[in-house]
Design an enzyme around this catalytic site. Structure first.
Site, PDB file in Angstrom:
ATOM      1  N   LYS A  12       0.937  -1.075   0.076  1.00 55.11           N
ATOM      2  CA  LYS A  12      -0.115  -0.029   0.177  1.00 55.11           C
ATOM      3  C   LYS A  12       0.940   1.381  -0.064  1.00 55.11           C
ATOM      4  CE  LYS A  12      -4.003  -0.112   0.590  1.00 55.11           C
ATOM      5  NZ  LYS A  12      -5.303  -0.424  -0.107  1.00 55.11           N
ATOM      6  N   THR A  57      -3.378  -5.405   0.860  1.00 50.45           N
ATOM      7  CA  THR A  57      -2.704  -4.256   1.148  1.00 50.45           C
ATOM      8  C   THR A  57      -3.446  -3.386   2.214  1.00 50.45           C
ATOM      9  OG1 THR A  57      -4.080  -3.275  -0.815  1.00 50.45           O
ATOM     10  CG2 THR A  57      -1.986  -4.289  -1.279  1.00 50.45           C
ATOM     11  N   HIS A 259      20.321  27.678 -12.758  1.00 51.00           N
ATOM     12  CA  HIS A 259      20.835  28.611 -13.302  1.00 51.00           C
ATOM     13  C   HIS A 259      20.263  30.179 -13.314  1.00 51.00           C
ATOM     14  CE1 HIS A 259      23.265  25.549 -15.370  1.00 51.00           C
ATOM     15  NE2 HIS A 259      22.132  25.163 -16.100  1.00 51.00           N
TER      16      HIS A 259
END
Length: 310
Positions: A12, A57, A259
């Site tokens: 999960k 799950t 940059h």
């Protein structure tokens, strides 16, 4: 042609759990995003659809929340260790558990001065504000015998407004970049470091202290390095951590070069010199991407090169 089953796992993902600990009027908060991945004897569920070896799950999700209450959350690493040990030792078909955790940091909101406080405000210890955009990360893997703990952080934005240069680089007919002798150096740090704690017989690190100090060493190295390249700064950041923290053997960085280009103001009759305090254009794309691993001498690298999977 016949096929066979390769590597597989299930679990999960992204269980968002918030645990409040009350120490009298003072409260503490831990805010985690926990993903569970289990692997082992899972051939039958893939070949025939038999779920006999499959822990749902939904059960793994419930376990995350139950463990937050039963065990508390001392640290992301310790919480992941509790979970991984539980799944491997409680379910025979499960051979390996991998727990990935992101931690969202909070800090207390400072109350106002005494003249403007509302009644009882001087006792407030339960108000918080999200701390920046940085995320703490942890990955804990357990196979029933050995542990692997990889901690780290991502989206830690740092900037040096000077003490950075870039010149003397290789050039060809496509090179247009001008050499820089005083530039901005900025990046969003993604770092993962691996601990040399691997089994229960060893003394376990103090996870909270180790994280705080690794982060501090990283930032100090960034600030204190006169940089001739982002690569040089990266290496100094990693070396500072390895040399200062004996429990850490390896660190992997992914550093985008954010940059900042000097804006051409000559059309307006203005000089834009760094010595006077310049104006820059911050470009987010495209960006240079600098990645490297720094290791303790004699140690084999184990952190995956592709950090996108961490």
């Amino acid at each position: 042609m016949p096929t066979i089953l390769g590597q597989n796992q299930y679990g999960k993902a992204e269980n968002r759990v918030v645990k409040i600990t009350r120490d009298g009027a003072t409260h503490h908060i831990k805010d985690l995003n926990v993903s569970v991945a289990l692997s082992g004897d899972m051939d039958d569920v893939h070949y025939s659809g038999s779920n006999a070896h499959v822990l749902p799950t939904d059960t793994t999700k419930n376990t995350v929340f139950a463990f937050a209450k039963e065990h508390g959350i001392e640290s992301a690493e310790q919480f992941g260790i509790h979970l991984a040990r539980h799944f491997v030792t409680s379910q025979e078909p499960i051979k390996t558990a991998r727990i990935r955790i992101e931690e969202y940091a909070w800090e207390r909101i400072a109350t106002s001065d005494g003249n403007s406080r509302f009644i009882g405000a001087d006792e407030v210890r339960h108000s918080f504000v999200r701390k920046g955009q940085e995320l703490r990360t942890a990955q804990i893997t357990y196979d029933g015998e050995k542990w692997e703990v990889i901690s780290g952080l991502k989206d830690l934005t740092v900037l040096n407004s000077t003490n950075s240069e870039f010149w003397g680089y290789a050039k060809d007919k496509y090179t247009t970049l001008k050499e820089a002798y005083d530039r901005i150096l900025a990046t969003d740090v993604s770092a993962k470091w691996r601990y040399n704690w691997t089994d229960d017989e060893q003394r376990m690190p103090n996870w909270e202290k180790s994280y705080r100090q690794a982060r501090t060493h990283m930032l100090e190295a960034f600030a204190e390095t006169y940089s001739l390249s982002l690569q040089q700064t990266l290496y100094q950041m990693g070396s500072r951590i390895i040399n200062s923290r004996s429990e850490i053997d390896e660190i992997r960085f992914s550093l985008p070069n954010n940059h900042h280009f000097l804006v051409d103001l000559e059309p307006f009759g203005l000089k834009n010199d760094t010595a006077d305090g310049a104006v820059y254009f911050a470009a987010d794309r495209p960006y240079g991407l600098i990645e490297a691993t720094v290791l303790r001498d004699g140690v084999e690298p184990r952190i995956p090169v592709d950090l996108t999977n961490l």
